[in-house]
Design an enzyme around this catalytic site. Structure first.
Site, PDB file in Angstrom:
ATOM      1  CB  CYS A 139      44.163  51.327  42.729  1.00  0.00           C
ATOM      2  SG  CYS A 139      44.467  49.627  43.220  1.00  0.00           S
TER       3      CYS A 139
ATOM      4  CB  CYS B 279      49.452  38.194  43.885  1.00  0.00           C
ATOM      5  SG  CYS B 279      49.320  39.802  44.679  1.00  0.00           S
TER       6      CYS B 279
HETATM    7  N1  SAH Z   1      43.382  41.008  47.604  1.00  0.00           N
HETATM    8  C1  SAH Z   1      42.308  41.391  46.800  1.00  0.00           C
HETATM    9  C2  SAH Z   1      42.488  42.747  46.154  1.00  0.00           C
HETATM   10  C3  SAH Z   1      43.846  43.116  45.613  1.00  0.00           C
HETATM   11  S1  SAH Z   1      44.448  42.395  44.155  1.00  0.00           S
HETATM   12  C4  SAH Z   1      42.044  40.356  45.752  1.00  0.00           C
HETATM   13  O1  SAH Z   1      42.831  39.448  45.588  1.00  0.00           O
HETATM   14  O2  SAH Z   1      41.010  40.441  45.102  1.00  0.00           O
HETATM   15  C5  SAH Z   1      43.645  43.194  42.773  1.00  0.00           C
HETATM   16  C6  SAH Z   1      43.553  42.279  41.547  1.00  0.00           C
HETATM   17  O3  SAH Z   1      44.821  42.153  40.867  1.00  0.00           O
HETATM   18  C7  SAH Z   1      43.127  40.887  41.925  1.00  0.00           C
HETATM   19  O4  SAH Z   1      42.167  40.372  41.050  1.00  0.00           O
HETATM   20  C8  SAH Z   1      44.416  40.130  41.796  1.00  0.00           C
HETATM   21  O5  SAH Z   1      44.177  38.773  41.646  1.00  0.00           O
HETATM   22  C9  SAH Z   1      45.059  40.789  40.595  1.00  0.00           C
HETATM   23  N2  SAH Z   1      46.497  40.531  40.468  1.00  0.00           N
HETATM   24  C10 SAH Z   1      47.370  40.219  41.438  1.00  0.00           C
HETATM   25  N3  SAH Z   1      48.608  40.023  40.921  1.00  0.00           N
HETATM   26  C11 SAH Z   1      48.507  40.207  39.597  1.00  0.00           C
HETATM   27  C12 SAH Z   1      49.443  40.175  38.517  1.00  0.00           C
HETATM   28  N4  SAH Z   1      50.729  39.918  38.726  1.00  0.00           N
HETATM   29  N5  SAH Z   1      48.998  40.447  37.271  1.00  0.00           N
HETATM   30  C13 SAH Z   1      47.687  40.731  37.061  1.00  0.00           C
HETATM   31  N6  SAH Z   1      46.771  40.798  38.046  1.00  0.00           N
HETATM   32  C14 SAH Z   1      47.161  40.531  39.297  1.00  0.00           C
HETATM   33 FE1  SF4 Z   2      44.857  39.641  46.557  1.00  0.00          FE
HETATM   34 FE2  SF4 Z   2      45.931  37.181  46.651  1.00  0.00          FE
HETATM   35 FE3  SF4 Z   2      47.495  39.264  46.124  1.00  0.00          FE
HETATM   36 FE4  SF4 Z   2      46.501  38.944  48.580  1.00  0.00          FE
HETATM   37  S1  SF4 Z   2      47.956  37.572  47.573  1.00  0.00           S
HETATM   38  S2  SF4 Z   2      46.583  40.837  47.407  1.00  0.00           S
HETATM   39  S3  SF4 Z   2      44.488  38.053  48.126  1.00  0.00           S
HETATM   40  S4  SF4 Z   2      45.804  38.531  44.836  1.00  0.00           S
END
Ligand code: SAH
Ligand code: SF4
Length: 391
Positions: free
Chosen positions: A128, A142
């Site tokens: 990843c 996130c």
């Molecule tokens: N920015 C991109 C890729 C990185 S995030 C995107 O948003 O798609 C990878 C995945 O993890 C995304 O689906 C995101 O929404 C998810 N994710 C982010 N924070 C998370 C959390 N706290 N618990 C579970 N999944 C999460």
């Molecule tokens: Fe992905 Fe949203 Fe986290 Fe950015 S803020 S890494 S777009 S899930």
């Protein structure tokens, strides 16, 4: 925020060529390397062949020393050493979880740090990787989105993450060694820190190296790019990268998705679905993965599951349910196992694969959405997070 306010990108991109000093060969496309070699004195007629030779040393054999490039003359190697460097990000720490997951903290130019996670499974090993330090988007669930500091990674820093993982796994081939062994690092997901489609060119160039049969040679079917839904770049991803696509869907109404994935205010669900519908044909890829984080009482009802099925009708899809990984100050709770199972059953009964993503490496904070950089300077306050989540 005004619903149609542009999402600005206050991101710093480091130029590939440093003002003085040698250039990094890592991350250059074939064409860029050819130009750079000619500029350094290689005869034009020979440049293409030299690119092929150097490329193989760098990406097939994992060589880091010009002197080891034994099919080049001593003088030519000396010229390379004068004009170029082979530079990868530096591994600061490596943690290994009880379940075998490895998390690397990697330092890039400017002292920034990003995290890279290797997840071994019985039939594959997935790396990843990150595309940005932090993220300009502010998805309210996130952890990465709470970081203010953002810079785009260069192509070298993106492909470099794959190379340092292969170093650590001891996975570069040796001349005369066995061929066709199953690879430890067999898959790549762009699901670490950052929004890959806000760093399109660098992500594309790095993935081209990863997919190049003379390079790292991973099939485009084994590379998955995850986007929060940068609609205008989705068609370009199909045309110029052609990898598998995952989308952070996470909600079935615009009202909820606006709160969870604020980029939805710019490109709402209907527009996103149009772009996704066109993707498989253009990229000749299989299914689109819909990522769906399970947040207690927010997006996890039976009605949500039924709406989801309706929305994605006609799109070859797999629904990846992600139990929310909590982090300090997070304004949400993980849905219960029963709720997740029920949701998954509804989706499954409608004919879609609906695997529940098993959190990996939780003991070392390596699970989805838990990544953050140790050098992050400014963090958003709890109040700010709550406000953006509309709480
Ligand atoms: N920015 C991109 C890729 C990185 S995030 C995107 O948003 O798609 C990878 C995945 O993890 C995304 O689906 C995101 O929404 C998810 N994710 C982010 N924070 C998370 C959390 N706290 N618990 C579970 N999944 C999460
Ligand atoms: Fe992905 Fe949203 Fe986290 Fe950015 S803020 S890494 S777009 S899930």
């Amino acid at each position: 925020m005004d619903a149609k306010a542009p999402i600005t990108q206050d991101v710093l991109t480091i130029p590939r060529k440093l003002p003085d000093g040698p250039q990094n060969l890592i991350g250059m496309s074939h064409e860029q390397m050819r130009h750079a070699l000619i500029a350094a004195g290689t005869a034009e007629k020979q440049a293409k062949m030299r690119v092929g030779q150097i490329w193989q040393w760098l990406y097939h054999w994992g060589v880091r020393d010009f002197d080891a490039m034994t099919n080049l003359s001593k003088d030519y190697r000396a010229m390379l050493a004068d004009s170029f460097v082979i530079e990868l990000p530096e591994v600061v720490t490596r943690q290994i979880s009880d379940d075998g997951t490895r998390k690397y903290l990697v330092r890039i130019a400017g002292g920034h740090e990003v995290e890279v996670v290797y997840i071994p499974e019985t039939d594959r090993g997935t790396l990843c990787i990150s595309s940005q330090v932090g993220c300009t988007l502010t998805c309210s669930f996130c952890h990465t989105g709470t970081q203010k500091l953002v810079r785009n990674l260069t192509a070298a820093e993106i492909v470099g993450q794959i190379m340092i993982a292969r170093d650590d796994l001891g996975e570069w081939p040796v001349p005369g060694g066995p061929k066709g062994d199953a690879r430890l690092l067999s898959n790549i997901v762009l699901m670490g820190m950052g929004e890959p489609l806000y760093n399109f060119e660098n992500v594309r160039d790095a993935m081209k190296i990863a997919m190049d049969p003379e390079g790292i040679s991973l099939s485009r079917r084994r590379i998955t790019l995850s986007t929060s839904g940068v609609v205008p770049e989705i068609a370009r991803t199909a045309q110029e990268i052609g990898c598998q696509l995952a989308v952070s869907f996470h909600a079935t109404t615009d009202a909820v998705r606006d709160r969870l994935v604020p980029i939805n205010k710019r490109w709402p669900i209907a527009e996103l679905l149009d772009a996704l519908r066109a993707y498989p044909k253009v990229s000749n890829s299989e299914r689109i993965t819909f990522e769906y984080v399970m947040l207690d009482g927010v997006n996890d009802s039976d009605a949500d599951a039924h709406r989801l099925i309706k929305l994605i009708e006609g799109i070859p899809a797999k629904i990846n349910l992600i139990p929310f990984n909590e982090w300090p100050g997070a304004p949400y709770k993980r849905s219960s196992n029963n709720r997740i199972r029920k949701f998954s059953d509804i989706v499954y009964d409608a004919g879609y694969a609906s695997p529940v993503r098993k959190p990996r490496g939780e003991d070392i904070m390596a699970a989805c959405g838990q990544l953050k950089s140790a050098t992050e300077r400014a963090r958003k306050s709890k109040a700010q997070i709550a406000q953006e989540a509309g709480l």
